[in-house]
Write an enzyme that holds these catalytic residues in place. Structure first.
Site, PDB file in Angstrom:
ATOM      1  N   ASP A 163      -2.520  -1.862  12.367  1.00 56.49           N
ATOM      2  CA  ASP A 163      -3.527  -1.952  11.304  1.00 56.49           C
ATOM      3  C   ASP A 163      -4.440  -3.115  11.692  1.00 56.49           C
ATOM      4  OD1 ASP A 163      -4.932  -1.749   8.904  1.00 56.49           O
ATOM      5  OD2 ASP A 163      -3.385  -2.713   7.685  1.00 56.49           O
ATOM      6  N   HIS A 179       0.871  -1.195   0.000  1.00 58.42           N
ATOM      7  CA  HIS A 179       0.000   0.000   0.000  1.00 58.42           C
ATOM      8  C   HIS A 179       0.902   1.238   0.000  1.00 58.42           C
ATOM      9  CE1 HIS A 179      -3.505   2.321   0.296  1.00 58.42           C
ATOM     10  NE2 HIS A 179      -3.945   2.014   1.495  1.00 58.42           N
ATOM     11  N   ARG A 220      -3.653  11.898   3.242  1.00 60.56           N
ATOM     12  CA  ARG A 220      -3.719  11.078   2.028  1.00 60.56           C
ATOM     13  C   ARG A 220      -3.903  11.959   0.796  1.00 60.56           C
ATOM     14  NH1 ARG A 220      -5.157   5.672   2.177  1.00 60.56           N
ATOM     15  NH2 ARG A 220      -4.698   5.767  -0.052  1.00 60.56           N
ATOM     16  N   GLN A 244      -0.367   4.836   1.000  1.00 59.36           N
ATOM     17  CA  GLN A 244      -0.561   5.003   2.439  1.00 59.36           C
ATOM     18  C   GLN A 244       0.761   5.337   3.117  1.00 59.36           C
ATOM     19  OE1 GLN A 244      -3.594   4.631   4.331  1.00 59.36           O
ATOM     20  NE2 GLN A 244      -2.240   5.690   5.747  1.00 59.36           N
ATOM     21  N   CYS A 297      -3.686   3.350   9.536  1.00 55.66           N
ATOM     22  CA  CYS A 297      -4.141   3.758   8.198  1.00 55.66           C
ATOM     23  C   CYS A 297      -5.653   3.885   8.121  1.00 55.66           C
ATOM     24  CB  CYS A 297      -3.620   2.776   7.146  1.00 55.66           C
ATOM     25  SG  CYS A 297      -4.281   1.106   7.324  1.00 55.66           S
TER      26      CYS A 297
HETATM   27  N1   CP Z   1      -6.341   3.548   4.513  1.00 57.12           N
HETATM   28  C1   CP Z   1      -7.033   3.247   3.399  1.00 57.12           C
HETATM   29  O1   CP Z   1      -6.492   2.917   2.337  1.00 57.12           O
HETATM   30  O2   CP Z   1      -8.377   3.389   3.568  1.00 57.12           O
HETATM   31  P1   CP Z   1      -9.518   2.977   2.530  1.00 57.12           P
HETATM   32  O3   CP Z   1      -9.554   1.467   2.493  1.00 57.12           O
HETATM   33  O4   CP Z   1     -10.771   3.565   3.097  1.00 57.12           O
HETATM   34  O5   CP Z   1      -9.183   3.522   1.176  1.00 57.12           O
HETATM   35  N1  NVA Z   2      -4.416  -4.016   5.632  1.00 53.40           N
HETATM   36  C1  NVA Z   2      -5.694  -3.420   5.344  1.00 53.40           C
HETATM   37  C2  NVA Z   2      -5.536  -1.993   4.939  1.00 53.40           C
HETATM   38  C3  NVA Z   2      -6.817  -1.272   4.628  1.00 53.40           C
HETATM   39  C4  NVA Z   2      -6.595   0.133   4.169  1.00 53.40           C
HETATM   40  C5  NVA Z   2      -6.384  -4.223   4.245  1.00 53.40           C
HETATM   41  O1  NVA Z   2      -5.723  -4.604   3.277  1.00 53.40           O
HETATM   42  O2  NVA Z   2      -7.587  -4.477   4.375  1.00 53.40           O
END
Ligand code: CP
Ligand code: NVA
Length: 308
Positions: A226, A134, A293, A137, A265
């Site tokens: 997370d 990600h 973000r 993020q 996040c």
């Molecule tokens: N942190 C993040 O990516 O959030 P969303 O899943 O809401 O986009």
């Molecule tokens: N690790 C989480 C992050 C969400 C923004 C997922 O992948 O669901």
């Protein structure tokens, strides 16, 4: 023009430039309404398409607002509404979309699909989260730490608690590129991918994996967690039970440095990976992190489109 599938696609110098642009553009907005374009509107006439294979609040909103503030526009598509859902290939979709838009952001279940999309596209492709990483993020996280601590992220000490997941992978990658330390406190069997750890260490970063939460948090400048169960993963009571000792609560924050920040996040699962008292407390930078973000995404878009 370049893809942003991982932080390494940018590398240390470009990542520094992205962070500097994010800070500068945020400061320069100086109270403008959120939908108003920046004074220079650098992406006027440009259009971004975003494809979501999984739900999103922050990523979707931040990319749409980012394009508006850069003077361009955004189209958001649910993967299931596209012919992709009826069997049109990822590659054919990428070729067609390249003829319509200037850049594409993809949130994919399978990182391999993102890579296949980017190979077939001839416009920049940005990773909006996959099962593997990600990176957008991570840019917002670095920006938030610099903003709140008032110093460059290089040399800081981070603690990650919980699951060694996609978000952890991008922060480990960031540690290698930007030169900060990370101690990950994770239950056995939930360690991050060894390739990310090895790559960060090869760049000289001090990345440690421990299986005890306080050993990870002790003296840290930044404490991050997370969700214990990411989107598309099998949950299972056994995983939740294994994660419980790694919850970020007041005792964990007390073992970190007195000035330590808490990052998440989001979305948070209150009472699981973090207590209400920490998420809503004075050390929490999670709300600023979410707001950042948009500023981070603007800088990533400018870099991918060759405007930095
Ligand atoms: N942190 C993040 O990516 O959030 P969303 O899943 O809401 O986009
Ligand atoms: N690790 C989480 C992050 C969400 C923004 C997922 O992948 O669901």
């Amino acid at each position: 023009m370049a893809n942003f599938l991982s932080l390494s696609d940018a590398g240390p110098a470009s990542l520094r430039a992205i962070l500097d642009a994010a800070h500068a553009r945020k400061a320069a907005r100086d109270g403008r309404p959120k939908g108003a374009a920046d004074a220079d509107a650098p992406l006027a006439g440009h259009v971004l398409a975003s494809i979501f294979e999984k739900p999103s609040t922050r990523t979707r909103l931040s990319f749409e607002i980012a394009m508006r503030q850069l003077g361009g526009s955004a189209i958001t598509l649910a993967a299931g509404d596209l012919q992709l859902g009826r069997g049109e290939t990822v590659e054919d979709t990428a070729r067609v979309m390249s003829g319509f838009v200037d850049a594409v952001m993809v949130r994919a279940r399978d990182h391999g699909d993102l890579v296949a999309f980017a190979r077939a596209a001839d416009v920049p492709v940005i990773n909006g989260l996959t099962d593997r990483s990600h990176p957008c993020q991570a840019v917002a996280d670095l920006m938030t730490v610099e903003e709140r601590l008032g110093r460059p992220v290089a040399g800081t000490r981070w603690a990650w608690l919980g699951d060694g997941n996609n978000v952890a992978h991008s922060l480990i990658e960031a540690a290698g590129l930007m030169g900060f330390g990370m101690r990950l406190g994770v239950p056995r069997g939930h360690e991050p991918d060894a390739g990310f750890v090895a790559a960060a260490r090869a760049r000289g970063a001090n990345v440690e994996i421990v299986h005890e939460p306080f050993a990870a948090a002790e003296g840290a400048d930044v404490v991050v967690t997370d969700t214990w169960v990411s989107m598309g993963q099998e949950g299972g009571a056994a995983k939740i039970e294994a994660m419980r000792p790694f919850q970020v609560g007041p005792m964990i924050m007390a073992s970190a440095a007195p000035h330590a920040l808490f990052l998440h996040c989001l979305p948070a699962h209150r009472g699981e990976e973090v207590t209400d008292s920490v998420l809503d407390g004075p050390q929490s930078a999670a709300w600023l992190e979410a707001e950042n973000r948009v500023h981070a995404q603007k800088a990533v878009l400018l870099w991918a489109l060759g405007r930095l």
